[in-house]
Every structure is written in structure tokens, then in C-alpha cells.
Motif scaffolding. Structure first.
Motif, PDB file in Angstrom:
ATOM      1  N   VAL A  67       0.858  -1.177   0.000  1.00 51.99           N
ATOM      2  CA  VAL A  67       0.000   0.000   0.000  1.00 51.99           C
ATOM      3  C   VAL A  67       0.898   1.233   0.000  1.00 51.99           C
ATOM      4  O   VAL A  67       1.787   1.361   0.847  1.00 51.99           O
ATOM      5  N   SER A  68       0.704   2.125  -0.957  1.00 54.30           N
ATOM      6  CA  SER A  68       1.490   3.354  -1.031  1.00 54.30           C
ATOM      7  C   SER A  68       0.754   4.477  -0.309  1.00 54.30           C
ATOM      8  O   SER A  68      -0.456   4.639  -0.466  1.00 54.30           O
ATOM      9  N   THR A  69       1.483   5.243   0.466  1.00 60.63           N
ATOM     10  CA  THR A  69       0.900   6.308   1.274  1.00 60.63           C
ATOM     11  C   THR A  69       1.600   7.625   0.996  1.00 60.63           C
ATOM     12  O   THR A  69       2.664   7.674   0.374  1.00 60.63           O
ATOM     13  N   PHE A  70       1.019   8.710   1.480  1.00 63.12           N
ATOM     14  CA  PHE A  70       1.612  10.035   1.341  1.00 63.12           C
ATOM     15  C   PHE A  70       1.333  10.831   2.616  1.00 63.12           C
ATOM     16  O   PHE A  70       0.401  10.514   3.364  1.00 63.12           O
ATOM     17  N   PRO A  71       2.140  11.864   2.899  1.00 65.54           N
ATOM     18  CA  PRO A  71       1.964  12.623   4.135  1.00 65.54           C
ATOM     19  C   PRO A  71       0.729  13.526   4.092  1.00 65.54           C
ATOM     20  O   PRO A  71       0.394  14.091   3.049  1.00 65.54           O
ATOM     21  N   VAL A  72       0.083  13.651   5.231  1.00 64.17           N
ATOM     22  CA  VAL A  72      -1.124  14.466   5.378  1.00 64.17           C
ATOM     23  C   VAL A  72      -0.940  15.411   6.555  1.00 64.17           C
ATOM     24  O   VAL A  72      -0.371  15.040   7.582  1.00 64.17           O
ATOM     25  N   ARG A  73      -1.409  16.629   6.399  1.00 59.65           N
ATOM     26  CA  ARG A  73      -1.315  17.626   7.459  1.00 59.65           C
ATOM     27  C   ARG A  73      -2.350  17.344   8.561  1.00 59.65           C
ATOM     28  O   ARG A  73      -3.310  16.606   8.341  1.00 59.65           O
ATOM     29  N   PRO A  74      -2.196  17.979   9.734  1.00 64.96           N
ATOM     30  CA  PRO A  74      -3.159  17.765  10.820  1.00 64.96           C
ATOM     31  C   PRO A  74      -4.600  18.151  10.459  1.00 64.96           C
ATOM     32  O   PRO A  74      -5.544  17.630  11.059  1.00 64.96           O
ATOM     33  N   ASP A  75      -4.763  19.052   9.476  1.00 72.27           N
ATOM     34  CA  ASP A  75      -6.121  19.412   9.059  1.00 72.27           C
ATOM     35  C   ASP A  75      -6.674  18.459   8.005  1.00 72.27           C
ATOM     36  O   ASP A  75      -7.713  18.726   7.399  1.00 72.27           O
ATOM     37  N   LYS A  76      -5.972  17.349   7.790  1.00 74.62           N
ATOM     38  CA  LYS A  76      -6.392  16.266   6.893  1.00 74.62           C
ATOM     39  C   LYS A  76      -6.307  16.626   5.417  1.00 74.62           C
ATOM     40  O   LYS A  76      -6.974  16.035   4.588  1.00 74.62           O
ATOM     41  N   THR A  77      -5.465  17.593   5.073  1.00 75.84           N
ATOM     42  CA  THR A  77      -5.215  17.917   3.670  1.00 75.84           C
ATOM     43  C   THR A  77      -3.864  17.338   3.263  1.00 75.84           C
ATOM     44  O   THR A  77      -2.921  17.308   4.062  1.00 75.84           O
ATOM     45  N   PRO A  78      -3.741  16.840   2.023  1.00 70.51           N
ATOM     46  CA  PRO A  78      -2.470  16.262   1.579  1.00 70.51           C
ATOM     47  C   PRO A  78      -1.342  17.284   1.625  1.00 70.51           C
ATOM     48  O   PRO A  78      -1.543  18.460   1.306  1.00 70.51           O
TER      49      PRO A  78
END
Length: 346
Positions: free
Chosen positions: A18-29
Motif C-alpha cells: 500500500v502506497s501512502t503520502f503525508p497528510v497535514r493535521p487538518d487532513k489535507t495532503p
């Protein structure tokens, strides 16, 4: 040195393909092009964003569909599982809402398939994954483990509820949706059909809007044209989703098919070997990532290349590990060589 949250869990998800990416605390990529990120790019992001506190994953890319239960009421979750089938993997979000994860089976992104129930079907777009730390709290696995991601069941009641592809033409409305004609040239839908119609309209409008507020004004006006307008909070969700596609360069409505290429690939191949890059682009445009294709010298007539140019481009793609030959051909008449794409970032 101790790994940061995203760095650690990126590796854990990668072990489960599964490939993932970082997300900010406000749930935006925290990055662009997140819907097309493969595992190699994800690994690079783990080095660039080791301390990111949120983990996101693209649903369709990772063959995952999420039943998003937008309430803390466990009875709604139970009803959703009864309708769509049980699953071994359930998440509770920071706000106490629920996610039930399934194996992707062609589902699209459906906001409120049943307008009476706060449940969305997320087979496209992205979701925030556990153990992300958002402003509202920590995402927790409350049933199962990451190992269950490799054996998720398919939804049992959602195959006919997927929304149309953003690059596809108009499709038939959901069979339980009633259609009525209220003004010339416009079919007004009731039920879930309003969401789909408004979303597509917002994508069209977004191309002419310079600011989000401008799109909001136009979308609200369009919504008032329904015999039964959608609630304001639902309209805002649709607007936000459409505007997200626009600002991320994913709004392709009205433009026809598009080809997405990784930035790293463009940088490494386009200048170094433009013929190979051109050949790969044509192949990706014409063939599915998990399919096979014929790559014979007769293609030179279409490309208007010499045979040596064609072979050079083909061999460059093979050497770079982007395609591979699975059948050499030539064993009998009309026995062409067959290839497939290679690598994970397709």
C-alpha cells in the motif's frame, strides 16, 4: 535514530503493498499528485516528510474502498456492515466516526448514496489512514490489523453505485433515482442523482472560477434550481471536493482522456531519451497498467520512425525496467512479441 510517524508507518503500509503520502493535521495532503503516488515515490516522501503526523492513501490506486460512516453512532456502522458486508478492518477517526475498509471492486466516490443515512462510499479520492494524528484526534484501528489489508472482502451491495469517472462521458443515473424535467435543457435529479449532477456541474464551473468563493456562489445558485435543493452543508462538501480536483490539476471534465506521468520519470527520461519517453507515453495512453500489449516493428509505420529509432527507444525502456518482454514471438506466422509494463509507479 527513531523514525518519525509517517516515516515509520509508510514502511509498515509498504510491506502490505500500500502506497501512502503525508497528510497535514487538518487532513489535507502535504504533497501534489497524491492520487497517483506509487510505492517508490511514497518511500521518497518518507525521507522528505519523516515527521508528518498524518497518513493518506489513494483509494483506487491501492485497490481499497472505504465505507465512511460520518457519525459516532455505532448503530449506523452496524447497519452499514449489514448492508455492504462485514469486513475484518475497521477504523475509528479522531472525531469518533468510523471507516470500514473493503477490497476495491470498481466503486467510485459516492457521497450519501442514501441521503437519509450519513454514509459515504469512497472508492476514489483519498482517505486518512490510521494511526494519523489529526486536529480532532488520533485514527485508531478498532478491528483487525494492517495484515488484513491483503485479504479484504469486496462490498456486497455497491457494484451498481459507483459514480462515473471524471474523464468519462455522461452515464445513466442510479436506478432508484427519479428524474424530472424542470427547465429546458436540464434534467433535474432527485436523491443521490443531485449530488452527482451538482458535482459534475461544479467541475465545469470551477474551470471558469478564479476563487473558491466564486464557485460557491455559482454552485449555490445551481442548487436552488432543484425541486428539492440539497442542504447547504452537503453542497459545501460537493464544492470542496470539486475545487480540490481543480486546484490539484485533476479536473479533466470536458477535456477527454488524460495521461498522468510521474515527475521523476519525466525528469529522468524526457530529456535524456525523448524517443523512449514518447514511446512510453503512447503505450501508457493506449494500454492498461496491468495489461499486455504488442510491440512489433510494424509500429514504426504509425510513429513514422526508422526501425533503428524504434528499436533504440524500445530497448531503452527495457533497460530502465519500465517494460519487459513476456513472449518473444516469431515462432510461427502472426506471432508478434508481447510486452507488459514493469515497476510499481504506473
Amino acid at each position: 535514530m527513531r523514525a518519525g510517524l509517517f516515516e515509520h508507518w509508510q514502511a509498515e503500509y509498504a510491506e502490505r503493498r500500500v502506497s501512502t503520502f503525508p497528510v497535514r493535521p487538518d487532513k489535507t495532503p502535504a504533497v501534489r499528485g497524491y492520487l497517483g503516488i506509487g510505492r517508490k515515490a511514497s518511500e521518497q516522501m518518507a525521507m522528505s516528510f519523516p515527521d508528518a503526523t498524518g497518513i493518506g492513501l489513494a483509494c483506487r490506486r491501492n485497490r481499497i474502498t472505504v465505507l465512511d460512516v460520518d457519525t459516532t453512532d455505532e448503530r449506523i456502522l452496524a447497519d452499514g456492515l449489514a448492508q455492504y458486508g462485514d469486513t475484518p478492518f475497521i477504523v475509528r477517526s479522531g472525531s469518533g466516526h468510523y471507516q470500514a475498509w473493503y477490497r476495491h471492486n470498481g466503486e467510485g466516490r459516492r457521497i450519501r448514496p442514501d441521503t437519509r443515512v450519513p454514509i459515504d462510499i469512497l472508492g476514489d479520492g483519498f482517505v486518512v489512514a490510521p494511526p494519523s494524528q489529526a486536529i480532532a484526534g488520533v485514527y485508531q484501528i478498532i478491528r483487525g490489523s494492517l495484515d488484513d489489508l491483503q485479504c479484504l472482502p469486496k462490498m456486497s451491495d455497491a457494484s451498481d453505485k459507483s459514480s462515473p469517472s471524471l474523464s468519462a462521458g455522461d452515464s445513466e443515473p442510479h436506478p432508484v433515482t427519479a428524474n424530472i424535467r424542470s427547465e429546458p435543457g436540464r434534467t433535474i435529479l432527485l436523491g443521490q442523482g443531485r449530488n452527482d449532477d451538482l458535482f459534475r456541474q461544479c467541475l465545469k464551473l470551477a474551470r471558469t472560477c478564479k476563487r473558491l468563493e466564486e464557485l460557491m456562489d455559482k454552485a449555490m445558485e445551481y442548487n436552488r434550481g432543484y425541486p428539492e435543493p440539497l442542504p447547504a452543508d452537503e453542497v459545501l462538501k460537493v464544492i470542496a471536493s470539486a475545487w480540490g480536483y481543480e486546484v490539484e490539476g485533476k479536473n479533466w471534465v470536458g477535456y477527454g482522456p488524460r495521461l498522468v506521468m510521474e515527475a521523476t520519470l519525466v525528469g529522468s527520461l524526457a530529456a535524456a531519451d525523448p524517443r523512449a519517453f514518447a514511446l512510453l507515453s503512447i503505450l501508457r495512453l493506449q494500454h492498461k497498467a496491468d495489461g499486455t500489449f504488442i510491440l512489433a516493428k510494424s509500429m514504426t509505420e504509425t510513429l513514422k520512425w526508422s526501425i533503428n529509432t524504434f528499436r533504440g527507444a524500445r530497448d531503452a525502456l527495457i533497460e530502465r525496467g519500465l517494460i519487459e518482454c513476456i513472449h518473444a514471438g516469431g515462432g510461427r506466422p502472426n506471432d508478434p512479441p508481447i510486452y507488459r509494463f514493469k515497476g510499481v509507479n504506473l
